[in-house]
Motif scaffolding. Structure first.
Motif, short mmCIF file in Angstrom:
data_model
loop_
_atom_site.label_atom_id
_atom_site.label_comp_id
_atom_site.label_asym_id
_atom_site.label_seq_id
_atom_site.Cartn_x
_atom_site.Cartn_y
_atom_site.Cartn_z
N ARG A 46 33.56 54.09 70.36
CA ARG A 46 33.49 52.63 70.48
C ARG A 46 32.15 52.20 71.08
NH1 ARG A 46 39.21 53.25 71.84
NH2 ARG A 46 38.68 53.28 74.04
N MET A 47 31.68 52.92 72.10
CA MET A 47 30.38 52.58 72.70
C MET A 47 29.25 52.82 71.71
SD MET A 47 30.66 53.84 76.67
CE MET A 47 31.74 55.24 76.48
N LEU A 48 29.29 53.92 70.97
CA LEU A 48 28.24 54.22 70.00
C LEU A 48 28.22 53.19 68.88
CD1 LEU A 48 28.54 58.09 69.88
CD2 LEU A 48 26.81 56.71 71.07
N LYS A 49 29.39 52.73 68.46
CA LYS A 49 29.46 51.69 67.42
C LYS A 49 28.86 50.40 67.96
CE LYS A 49 32.92 51.74 64.72
NZ LYS A 49 34.25 51.67 64.12
N GLU A 50 29.17 50.04 69.20
CA GLU A 50 28.60 48.84 69.81
C GLU A 50 27.08 48.92 69.85
OE1 GLU A 50 29.59 46.40 73.79
OE2 GLU A 50 28.96 48.48 74.18
N GLY A 58 18.31 49.47 71.94
CA GLY A 58 17.39 50.53 72.35
C GLY A 58 17.81 51.90 71.87
N LEU A 59 19.03 52.04 71.35
CA LEU A 59 19.46 53.32 70.80
C LEU A 59 18.79 53.51 69.45
CD1 LEU A 59 21.35 55.84 71.02
CD2 LEU A 59 23.03 54.51 69.72
N LEU A 60 17.99 54.57 69.33
CA LEU A 60 17.25 54.83 68.09
C LEU A 60 17.98 55.79 67.16
CD1 LEU A 60 13.69 55.27 69.59
CD2 LEU A 60 14.65 53.24 68.47
N GLY A 61 18.75 56.69 67.72
CA GLY A 61 19.45 57.67 66.90
C GLY A 61 20.36 58.51 67.75
N LEU A 62 21.25 59.25 67.09
CA LEU A 62 22.18 60.11 67.81
C LEU A 62 22.63 61.24 66.91
CD1 LEU A 62 25.44 59.39 66.90
CD2 LEU A 62 24.61 57.23 67.79
N ARG A 63 23.16 62.24 67.55
CA ARG A 63 23.69 63.40 66.83
C ARG A 63 24.79 64.02 67.68
NH1 ARG A 63 21.61 66.57 62.53
NH2 ARG A 63 22.73 68.52 62.45
N GLY A 93 29.30 44.91 78.31
CA GLY A 93 29.41 45.90 77.24
C GLY A 93 30.60 46.82 77.44
N ARG A 94 30.78 47.72 76.50
CA ARG A 94 31.93 48.64 76.54
C ARG A 94 31.78 49.75 77.59
NH1 ARG A 94 35.84 48.47 72.77
NH2 ARG A 94 35.54 47.10 71.00
N HIS A 95 30.54 50.08 77.98
CA HIS A 95 30.36 51.19 78.91
C HIS A 95 30.99 50.91 80.28
CE1 HIS A 95 28.21 53.41 82.11
NE2 HIS A 95 28.44 54.43 81.29
N HIS A 96 30.74 49.74 80.83
CA HIS A 96 31.21 49.46 82.19
C HIS A 96 32.73 49.58 82.32
CE1 HIS A 96 32.02 47.25 85.90
NE2 HIS A 96 30.89 47.81 86.30
N PRO A 97 33.52 48.93 81.46
CA PRO A 97 34.98 49.09 81.61
C PRO A 97 35.46 50.52 81.32
CG PRO A 97 34.46 47.63 79.76
CD PRO A 97 33.18 47.93 80.47
N ALA A 98 34.81 51.21 80.40
CA ALA A 98 35.20 52.61 80.11
C ALA A 98 34.94 53.48 81.33
CB ALA A 98 34.45 53.14 78.90
N TRP A 99 33.79 53.28 81.99
CA TRP A 99 33.44 54.06 83.17
C TRP A 99 34.40 53.75 84.32
CZ3 TRP A 99 31.45 58.28 84.60
CH2 TRP A 99 30.97 58.48 85.88
N ALA A 100 34.73 52.48 84.53
CA ALA A 100 35.66 52.09 85.59
C ALA A 100 37.04 52.69 85.33
CB ALA A 100 35.73 50.57 85.69
N ALA A 101 37.50 52.64 84.09
CA ALA A 101 38.82 53.20 83.75
C ALA A 101 38.82 54.71 83.94
CB ALA A 101 39.18 52.84 82.31
#
Length: 175
Positions: A46-50, A58-63, A93-101
């Motif tokens: 979900r974070m990567l899709k966001e 700023g995300l240029l690519g991933l693997r 964004g999705r990171h903050h709530p995911a990290w808190a959970a």
């Protein structure tokens, strides 16, 4: 299903300047602790899709990284450390709530799941790449590719070429 097209026989990443590499992953320590590891595993896509939907993230690519049935990870290439840190601290964004959970769940998990991340800021002139008969991969997929000969046929030449460029930029920015 056909093979992915290759950009040419020998290419190198067209990266310029510093490169930000972020590695992140998780390890399932106890298979039966599904309520602890499944939400962590589900949060990453979900974070990567966001991030992928927002061209300014700023995300240029991933693997994806394989590590066996218990370990899941991702290599990410970022435009800058500032954009990586901005995403990590963005309360909208999705990171903050995911990290808190995750932090709430981990207290009672008895080590059921582990997470990790590593951030590398690689200075210009300190990386090189070559891809032979490959579709763009890794740094080349994130930054694009160009013929290897433009930067040198050998790794030592590509590193030396990047070091010269770094020195040129340093002297023009301090002038």
């Amino acid at each position: 299903m056909g093979m992915a097209p290759t950009p040419g026989r020998r290419v190198t990443a067209a990266a310029e300047g510093d490169v930000v590499v972020f590695l992140i992953g998780m390890r399932i320590n106890h298979w039966r602790a599904v309520r602890h590891w499944l939400p962590a595993l589900a949060a990453m896509p979900r974070m990567l899709k966001e991030l992928s939907r927002n061209a300014d993230s700023g995300l240029l690519g991933l693997r994806g990284l394989g590590g066996g049935p218990r370990v899941y990870g991702v290599v990410q290439y970022w435009e800058s450390r500032e954009k990586l840190l901005a995403y990590a601290s963005d309360r909208g964004g999705r990171h903050h709530p995911a990290w808190a959970a995750f932090n709430r769940r981990v207290r009672g998990s008895k080590g059921g799941v582990g997470i990790w991340h590593e951030t590398y800021i690689v200075p210009a002139g300190s990386y090189e790449s070559v891809y032979c008969d490959m579709p763009p991969t890794g740094l080349g997929a994130a930054w694009g590719v160009e013929p290897a000969g433009r930067r040198g046929e050998r790794a030592a030449q590509r590193l030396a070429s990047a070091a010269v460029e770094r020195q040129r930029r340093s002297s023009t920015s301090s002038a």
